[in-house]
Design a protein around this motif. Structure first.
Motif, short mmCIF file in Angstrom:
data_model
loop_
_atom_site.label_atom_id
_atom_site.label_comp_id
_atom_site.label_asym_id
_atom_site.label_seq_id
_atom_site.Cartn_x
_atom_site.Cartn_y
_atom_site.Cartn_z
N ALA A 164 16.29 12.32 1.14
CA ALA A 164 17.30 13.08 0.39
C ALA A 164 18.40 13.58 1.31
CB ALA A 164 16.66 14.24 -0.35
N SER A 166 22.60 15.53 0.95
CA SER A 166 23.51 16.20 0.02
C SER A 166 24.61 15.29 -0.50
CB SER A 166 24.13 17.43 0.67
OG SER A 166 24.80 17.07 1.86
N MET A 195 21.02 14.55 -3.30
CA MET A 195 20.46 15.77 -3.91
C MET A 195 21.01 16.98 -3.16
SD MET A 195 16.40 16.79 -4.14
CE MET A 195 16.01 15.34 -5.14
N ASP A 197 21.32 20.41 -1.19
CA ASP A 197 20.41 21.03 -0.23
C ASP A 197 19.48 22.03 -0.91
OD1 ASP A 197 22.20 19.68 1.50
OD2 ASP A 197 21.85 21.16 3.07
N GLN A 200 16.27 20.39 -2.37
CA GLN A 200 15.45 19.46 -1.60
C GLN A 200 14.07 20.01 -1.21
OE1 GLN A 200 17.36 17.25 1.57
NE2 GLN A 200 19.35 17.42 0.59
N ALA A 212 13.65 15.43 3.74
CA ALA A 212 14.80 16.24 3.32
C ALA A 212 15.70 16.47 4.53
CB ALA A 212 14.34 17.58 2.74
#
Length: 358
Positions: A164, A166, A195, A197, A200, A212
């Motif tokens: 993931a 941002s 996604m 922050d 996550q 993440a």
């Protein structure tokens, strides 16, 4: 009957006017913000503007020097009044909003962000550096987290896993690709999930993602919450690429149109922003508290950034990002030399670079 119809029609008109007024009051904050650019005639004299300028900028949602410049009065000193426009809608990019004029300042992003925007036709120009990276966790640009109870212990373990970040096209995508490349993994053999922050940590905890990539202050909160281990950091990746600090270089930019119309405002902005950067470096813990109060966060979960000891942009810093993006064939950087570092920035309006200020 005719009088009755006239009466009904009059009521309907009155109602429609009332509803119309109601709609105008409930529009986005951007439409209600004072636009000083329509009548602005101020000049930059002795380090400040002769007339205040209302600078439109996206409302900060994480630690940056803009919060400090506002709360410590550095903007006020130079004659800039920040006008917060709110958080950007999910379907609107910051570059789009700056070109459109909904925001004046491009107050978030990196060299590759500006390069991609320019390639797409958005004529943005970098006028000042912002943060750089640090090996200290509370000042690190980005942190790669995985679960404690998982089987991911190295970059090679990320093959076919969900990572993931941002957004694409900026720091997370570039440094993630570089991290994988350094360890012999092609980023195409992983799954990138875009996604926020803020979301996550929970997604990682639930197993919806496998790694993440978190910016401050969310990396600090995740570390404090426990249950996760650190796979790497942006500083380590940048260091392996040739410069750990510059691997976290952020930038500040305006549209070329704004620069042409309001060069004096740009000069004043640079002065205030640099004062905020220097303040943070000298008063780091106090700056964290100021930002935590502004963001309504617990200061123990707050992490921030540090800034380079310089007053203008250094060409080699811009070049580092361009070359790293080319090496990883990031979108818009597939052809080496097509994007030139010197086209992305200018020091011409920096009063310290030109000698207007000492």
């Amino acid at each position: 009957m005719k009088k009755f119809l006239v009466l009904i029609l009059s009521v309907l008109i009155a109602v429609s006017m009332f509803v119309g007024c109601g709609k105008s009051k409930s529009t986005s904050s951007t439409s209600e913000i004072f636009d000083s650019s329509k009548t602005y005639t101020g000049k930059f004299v002795n380090g400040k503007l002769t007339k205040p300028f209302h600078l439109k900028v996206v409302t900060p949602t994480d630690f940056n020097e803009f919060i400090i410049a506002d709360k410590q009065g550095f903007f006020k000193e130079v004659g800039i009044i920040p006008e917060y426009t709110g958080v950007l809608p999910a379907n609107v990019s910051l570059a789009q909003s700056v070109i459109k004029g909904d925001n004046d300042l491009f107050a978030s992003g990196h060299v590759t962000t500006i390069a991609s925007a320019r390639k797409a036709g958005a004529k943005l120009k970098i006028v000042l550096h912002s943060m750089v990276d640090s090996p200290d966790f509370d000042k690190t640009h980005m942190t790669w987290f995985v679960r404690n109870d998982g089987k991911i212990n190295s970059a090679k373990d990320l093959v076919e896993k969900k990572i993931a970040m941002s957004s694409k096209g900026s720091c997370a995508e570039l440094l993630n690709a570089e991290f994988l490349r350094q360890n012999g993994v092609n980023v195409k053999n992983t799954q990138v999930i875009v996604m926020n922050d803020q979301q996550q940590e929970q997604a990682l905890k639930q197993g919806n993602i496998d790694a993440a990539i978190l910016h401050p202050p969310y990396n600090m909160k995740t570390k404090n919450d426990g249950g996760f281990k650190i796979l790497t950091t942006s500083y380590k990746i940048g260091e392996a690429a040739g410069d750990g600090a510059v691997g976290g270089l952020a930038i500040r930019a305006f549209s070329e149109d704004f620069i042409k119309k309001y060069p004096d405002v740009v000069k004043a902005y640079i002065v205030a922003d640099l004062k905020a950067q220097q303040y943070i470096n000298k008063n780091y813990q106090q700056s964290l508290k100021i930002a935590a109060d502004y963001l309504k966060m617990d200061v123990k979960d707050m992490a921030g950034n540090i800034y380079p000891d310089q007053k203008w942009i250094k060409p080699e810093q811009i070049e580092f990002w361009v070359k790293t993006a080319e090496k990883n064939k990031l979108t818009n950087f597939e052809v080496p030399g097509q994007i030139k570092a010197e086209d992305l920035y200018t020091n011409d309006l920096n009063p310290y670079y030109t000698g207007e200020l000492k």
